[in-house]
Enzyme design. Sequence first.
Site, PDB file in Angstrom:
ATOM      1  CG  LEU A 129      19.162  42.636  23.488  1.00  0.00           C
ATOM      2  CD1 LEU A 129      18.121  42.923  22.376  1.00  0.00           C
ATOM      3  CD2 LEU A 129      20.312  41.863  22.686  1.00  0.00           C
ATOM      4  CG  HIS A 173      17.322  49.806  48.216  1.00  0.00           C
ATOM      5  ND1 HIS A 173      17.933  50.335  47.162  1.00  0.00           N
ATOM      6  CD2 HIS A 173      18.262  48.966  49.047  1.00  0.00           C
ATOM      7  CE1 HIS A 173      19.312  50.158  47.325  1.00  0.00           C
ATOM      8  NE2 HIS A 173      19.491  49.173  48.322  1.00  0.00           N
ATOM      9  CD1 TRP A 226      14.708  49.530  43.841  1.00  0.00           C
ATOM     10  CD2 TRP A 226      13.380  47.764  43.120  1.00  0.00           C
ATOM     11  NE1 TRP A 226      14.627  49.493  42.357  1.00  0.00           N
ATOM     12  CE2 TRP A 226      13.592  48.614  42.168  1.00  0.00           C
ATOM     13  CE3 TRP A 226      12.534  46.756  43.128  1.00  0.00           C
ATOM     14  CZ2 TRP A 226      13.132  47.878  40.951  1.00  0.00           C
ATOM     15  CZ3 TRP A 226      11.817  46.361  41.849  1.00  0.00           C
ATOM     16  CH2 TRP A 226      12.310  46.914  40.778  1.00  0.00           C
ATOM     17  CB  ALA A 257      13.506  55.394  38.173  1.00  0.00           C
TER      18      ALA A 257
HETATM   19  S1  MYA Z   1      19.041  49.178  33.775  1.00  0.00           S
HETATM   20  C1  MYA Z   1      19.734  50.665  32.750  1.00  0.00           C
HETATM   21  C2  MYA Z   1      19.106  51.829  33.613  1.00  0.00           C
HETATM   22  N1  MYA Z   1      19.420  53.124  32.826  1.00  0.00           N
HETATM   23  C3  MYA Z   1      20.470  53.806  33.083  1.00  0.00           C
HETATM   24  O1  MYA Z   1      21.548  53.636  34.285  1.00  0.00           O
HETATM   25  C4  MYA Z   1      20.689  54.949  32.202  1.00  0.00           C
HETATM   26  C5  MYA Z   1      21.385  56.173  33.125  1.00  0.00           C
HETATM   27  N2  MYA Z   1      20.549  56.519  34.366  1.00  0.00           N
HETATM   28  C6  MYA Z   1      19.345  56.844  34.477  1.00  0.00           C
HETATM   29  O2  MYA Z   1      18.634  57.062  33.500  1.00  0.00           O
HETATM   30  C7  MYA Z   1      18.535  57.203  35.827  1.00  0.00           C
HETATM   31  O3  MYA Z   1      19.627  57.041  36.805  1.00  0.00           O
HETATM   32  C8  MYA Z   1      17.738  56.071  36.254  1.00  0.00           C
HETATM   33  C9  MYA Z   1      17.121  56.203  37.627  1.00  0.00           C
HETATM   34  C10 MYA Z   1      16.501  55.922  35.055  1.00  0.00           C
HETATM   35  C11 MYA Z   1      18.339  54.484  36.117  1.00  0.00           C
HETATM   36  N3  MYA Z   1      16.882  49.704  37.908  1.00  0.00           N
HETATM   37  O4  MYA Z   1      13.862  58.522  39.653  1.00  0.00           O
HETATM   38  P1  MYA Z   1      14.859  58.245  40.811  1.00  0.00           P
HETATM   39  C12 MYA Z   1      16.126  53.102  41.799  1.00  0.00           C
HETATM   40  C13 MYA Z   1      15.919  49.682  38.816  1.00  0.00           C
HETATM   41  O5  MYA Z   1      15.153  59.085  41.975  1.00  0.00           O
HETATM   42  P2  MYA Z   1      17.152  58.323  38.953  1.00  0.00           P
HETATM   43  C14 MYA Z   1      17.381  48.778  33.002  1.00  0.00           C
HETATM   44  O6  MYA Z   1      17.019  49.527  32.153  1.00  0.00           O
HETATM   45  C15 MYA Z   1      16.696  53.312  42.969  1.00  0.00           C
HETATM   46  O7  MYA Z   1      17.437  52.215  43.527  1.00  0.00           O
HETATM   47  N4  MYA Z   1      15.779  50.434  39.858  1.00  0.00           N
HETATM   48  O8  MYA Z   1      16.422  58.068  40.158  1.00  0.00           O
HETATM   49  C16 MYA Z   1      16.736  47.683  33.621  1.00  0.00           C
HETATM   50  C17 MYA Z   1      15.792  54.124  43.818  1.00  0.00           C
HETATM   51  O9  MYA Z   1      15.058  53.152  44.342  1.00  0.00           O
HETATM   52  P3  MYA Z   1      15.223  52.739  46.090  1.00  0.00           P
HETATM   53  C18 MYA Z   1      16.634  51.571  39.943  1.00  0.00           C
HETATM   54  O10 MYA Z   1      18.559  58.069  39.100  1.00  0.00           O
HETATM   55  C19 MYA Z   1      15.629  48.600  34.409  1.00  0.00           C
HETATM   56  C20 MYA Z   1      14.906  54.935  42.625  1.00  0.00           C
HETATM   57  O11 MYA Z   1      15.549  54.117  41.489  1.00  0.00           O
HETATM   58  C21 MYA Z   1      17.652  51.644  38.786  1.00  0.00           C
HETATM   59  O12 MYA Z   1      16.619  59.694  38.658  1.00  0.00           O
HETATM   60  C22 MYA Z   1      14.729  47.430  35.391  1.00  0.00           C
HETATM   61  C23 MYA Z   1      15.663  56.275  42.313  1.00  0.00           C
HETATM   62  O13 MYA Z   1      14.548  56.745  41.632  1.00  0.00           O
HETATM   63  C24 MYA Z   1      17.887  50.547  37.989  1.00  0.00           C
HETATM   64  N5  MYA Z   1      18.618  50.674  36.931  1.00  0.00           N
HETATM   65  O14 MYA Z   1      16.630  57.340  37.724  1.00  0.00           O
HETATM   66  C25 MYA Z   1      13.845  48.250  36.113  1.00  0.00           C
HETATM   67  N6  MYA Z   1      18.531  52.771  39.069  1.00  0.00           N
HETATM   68  O15 MYA Z   1      15.023  54.069  46.851  1.00  0.00           O
HETATM   69  C26 MYA Z   1      13.082  47.389  37.208  1.00  0.00           C
HETATM   70  C27 MYA Z   1      17.800  53.458  40.197  1.00  0.00           C
HETATM   71  O16 MYA Z   1      14.438  51.792  46.498  1.00  0.00           O
HETATM   72  C28 MYA Z   1      12.022  46.672  36.337  1.00  0.00           C
HETATM   73  N7  MYA Z   1      16.868  52.529  40.709  1.00  0.00           N
HETATM   74  O17 MYA Z   1      16.746  52.508  46.197  1.00  0.00           O
HETATM   75  C29 MYA Z   1      11.120  45.949  37.365  1.00  0.00           C
HETATM   76  C30 MYA Z   1      10.149  44.934  36.913  1.00  0.00           C
HETATM   77  C31 MYA Z   1       8.678  45.613  36.161  1.00  0.00           C
HETATM   78  C32 MYA Z   1       7.912  44.962  35.466  1.00  0.00           C
HETATM   79  C33 MYA Z   1       7.293  43.761  36.356  1.00  0.00           C
HETATM   80  C34 MYA Z   1       6.090  43.035  35.661  1.00  0.00           C
HETATM   81  C35 MYA Z   1       5.543  41.960  36.541  1.00  0.00           C
END
Ligand code: MYA
Length: 415
Positions: free
Chosen positions: A415, A29, A32, A177
Amino acid sequence: EANALAVEDTSLETIVRRFQDSMSVEKTHKFWETQPVGQFKDIGDTSLPEGPIEPATPLSEVKQEPYNLPAAYEWTTCDMKSDYISSEVYNLLKNNYVEDDENMFRFNYLKEFLTWALRPPGYYQSWHIGVRAKTSKKLVAFISGVPARIRVRDDVVKMAEINFLCVHKKLRSKRLAPVMIKEITRRVHLENIWQAAYTAGVVLPTPVATCQYWHRTLNPKKLIDVGFSRLGPRMTMSRTIKLYKLPDVPVTPGFRKMEPCDVPAVTRLLRNYLSQFLVATDFDENDVEHWLLPREDVVDSYLVESPETHDVTDFCSFYTLPSTILGNPNYTTLKAAYSYYNVATRTTFTQLMNDALIIAKQKGFDVFNALDVMHNESFLKELKFGPGDGQLHYYLYNYRLRNALKPSELGLVLL
Ligand code: MYA
């Protein structure tokens, strides 16, 4: 965040995906691995301390400028008070948000739901982050956070609840993302908040709990017609309809809709109930007023007022989250209710939730969904919920727990 199917899914894709999920600990990852979250290599290492993984830094050390986006895109802060902007967010999600593994359904969070979910007490507009294409100004991606107090064992921690991460289908797999996650992290840090909670259907480093969705059929004919569920073995449609039949009206004496004057009593009931879970929301009266007072087509809350003492003894709630049915000639939306927070002290959990099912049926929902969190296991089987194929993983950012939690140790519903 998992859009699940009620039937056992034995398609090759699903078997392959499950295998990959089970192997997720083997995957690298790239993003991550750089973040302050529990890492797979540390699973089972009980020498690591519980609590923040990284210390808070002085605000003056937080990066002041936004992260760089690819040149064709720009950041935008979404004003969810604006009807126009919230429609843009609504449409992005309606067309690009979470689907089930077989791409039969896609979440369709309603606009009024989104403005409710994103504007709780003390919300920050700066945490409602969009990405636009520079030339067309079209909204192509979104991520959001809202502030919450979450108790972990004895510590109440200020956190951001992160939700609605979405990248337009045409811009997937371009590593957008991670940039969005880093940008929201930066803006959360600017408010002097250093932890976050989120849920996802995918396995990432490292779940604090893995929960399962259960589904209670309310409208069997439609659920079968749209492929959400299948006729059981040796079952006919008319036997199935009979199996899921419910009384027309709730049966518990004193069962009624929650009203504004109930906020103090519901807060007391809920705080007392949630105190037993290892990780739980820390609700005060303002939170209860926002999150639990009934709002049409958004959230429903009912309680039992004792006919003798007029005390509020039991409480149940569910939120409205329809899914678009993709490519079905007869139906366009699946009306789903999702169990939210429930407390039973005098009524049995089963009877209380049976009344919730009756209300949901009256209101025209097709299915009632619930996770196996809190004490939900105590009513799921008896009330004819069936296990779904989707798992929902809970995560904490910058907070380590020594062991993963059982779903029943969680007092938190996102939610
Ligand atoms: S969960 C709902 C997520 N949304 C969807 O599933 C909707 C449909 N899918 C999409 O829109 C895209 O596929 C998304 C990824 C946007 C999900 N949470 O840009 P990439 C990692 C966290 O090339 P894409 C919700 O909303 C993935 O392992 N990470 O990929 C909660 C890889 O990283 P690594 C995710 O498919 C969100 C990287 O992203 C997720 O074009 C919480 C790839 O990026 C996921 N659901 O876009 C977010 N999916 O290589 C975290 C994929 O390391 C918040 N990835 O494996 C963290 C806290 C932040 C605040 C902190 C404050 C202190």
